[in-house]
Design an enzyme around this catalytic site. Structure first.
Site: not given
Ligand SMILES: [Zn+2]
Length: 407
Positions: A360, A72, A282
């Protein structure tokens, strides 16, 4: 040849051919060049006819997909993509065969196209079609998805778009060695120019219908709290994964808006030293802030409502209801400063119901007749009021062409 000069004035192929037929009928002797011309024109006509037929003979698209074993997640995403009209038409006309930069067989693209052909077949009598061959081709392409367990629809979409893109990339196959070379000297370029350069470089290597439709550019600005240095990076995205704000159940029924998610996504984020990238000035990790903005808006924007949170031991799902506009979603505020409205309209939604382990997927897709719900093999009409739920998981929005930002 008499008449040909006049004939070329005619615009349509049909008129040209009709005239030719008339001429041939009148003349007893048809010379060879004319019959060659006739044959060529007929050939052209047939090609034109075939292309037009594909456009004219689309079915309703209201066809389901069989569940072939916990698929699905695949079915819902395929339905959403099947309703992405420019992608669908690109597949159905098989335009990719003429554009591909690779000579390798586009196995997955062909299997995907076959599913779309079946879904949009005007002569089809099936209420649902079998995505089995496509599913196998996908699993072969992405072994990670093998097996029969439930998979995440968003993850599937990412892999699918990535693999389809690689198969139909208009640029010839390349090795990933040039990616970081020749980055322009930052000091000499403005942000917008730098973004455009990066985008152009991307397109030189990655260029396909998938890129045309889904690719956007995200800008990440980092601000070092120690030396105040700003640095900017650009990344290409095919979807945006949006965090869902935590809400107290007692407040407003536990509901938030898509705007809240977008605000959270784009708000300045404090980074601890250890989670920070190196500050360019830095030269070490420093406490910094990071902010994301959309530098380039895609034609189709896929918004993933990140309902699943992974902690060390488990995955949990947020069931907060997220409201979202069906039309006129304005993403302009999340773009570069002073971007006007950038409007999008919703055309598909992938839903997830249930729990992390027992879930689902279904899809809502918009067609000419309205919204339909695609639940594996079943297709049913749906009202607009059904779209907003706490199951909405991936939203597909199409750019309103009238609001396309200038380049
Ligand atoms: Zn610094």
């Amino acid at each position: 040849m008499p008449g040909v000069g006049d004939l070329t004035m005619e615009n349509s192929c049909q008129a040209l051919c009709r005239s030719l037929i008339t001429h041939s009928g009148l003349q007893e002797e048809v010379d060879i060049s004319k019959s060659v011309l006739y044959t060529s024109l007929m050939g052209l006509l047939l090609v034109a006819d075939r292309e037009r037929e594909i456009h004219l003979s689309l079915g309703s698209g209201q066809v389901g997909l069989w569940n072939v074993g916990n698929t699905c997640f695949l079915n819902s995403i395929v339905q959403c993509l099947s309703h992405t009209c420019s992608l669908r038409d690109y597949c159905l006309t098989k335009a990719f065969l003429h554009e591909m930069g690779s000579t390798e067989e586009p196995q997955l693209m062909k299997a995907f196209t076959q599913v779309l052909c079946d879904l949009w077949d005007s002569n089809g009598t099936n209420t649902a079609v079998n995505p089995g061959a496509f599913c196998s081709a996908f699993k072969e392409s992405v072994p990670y998805f093998s097996g029969y367990s439930q998979q995440d629809a968003q993850e599937f979409l990412r892999f699918l778009l990535d693999r389809l893109h690689s198969e139909i990339n208009r640029c010839p196959p390349h090795r990933n060695t040039l990616r970081t070379s020749l980055v322009p000297a930052r000091a000499t370029l403005r942000i917008g120019e730098e973004a455009a350069v990066m985008w152009k470089k991307y397109l030189e290597r990655e260029n396909s219908k998938i890129v045309d439709l889904f690719a956007g550019q995200l800008r990440s600005s980092l601000h070092c709290s120690v030396c105040s240095h700003y640095s900017t990076t650009f990344d290409v995205f095919y979807d945006l994964s949006l965090p869902i704000p935590k809400v107290l159940r007692s407040v407003a029924g536990g509901s938030v808006s898509l705007k809240d998610c977008l605000e959270l996504f784009s708000q300045e984020e404090q980074l601890e030293k250890e989670n920070s990238p190196l500050c360019e000035r830095c030269g070490k990790r420093t406490e910094s802030t990071k902010k994301l903005t959309i530098q380039k808006f895609p034609k189709v924007i896929v918004l993933h409502l990140n309902r699943f949170t992974t902690s060390r031991y488990s995955i949990s799902k947020s069931t907060v209801s997220v409201s979202f506009p069906l039309t006129q979603l304005d993403l302009g505020p999340y773009g570069p400063v002073d971007t006007g409205p950038v409007l999008y309209n919703l055309y598909a939604v992938c839903n997830h119901s249930g729990t992390v382990n027992m879930g689902h997927y279904t899809a809502y897709c918009l067609d000419e007749t309205g919204w339909q719900c695609y639940n594996d093999s079943r297709v049913t009409p749906t009202g607009e009021s059904q779209l907003q739920s706490n199951q909405a998981y991936v939203l597909f929005y199409k750019l309103d062409v009238s609001s396309e930002p200038g380049k």
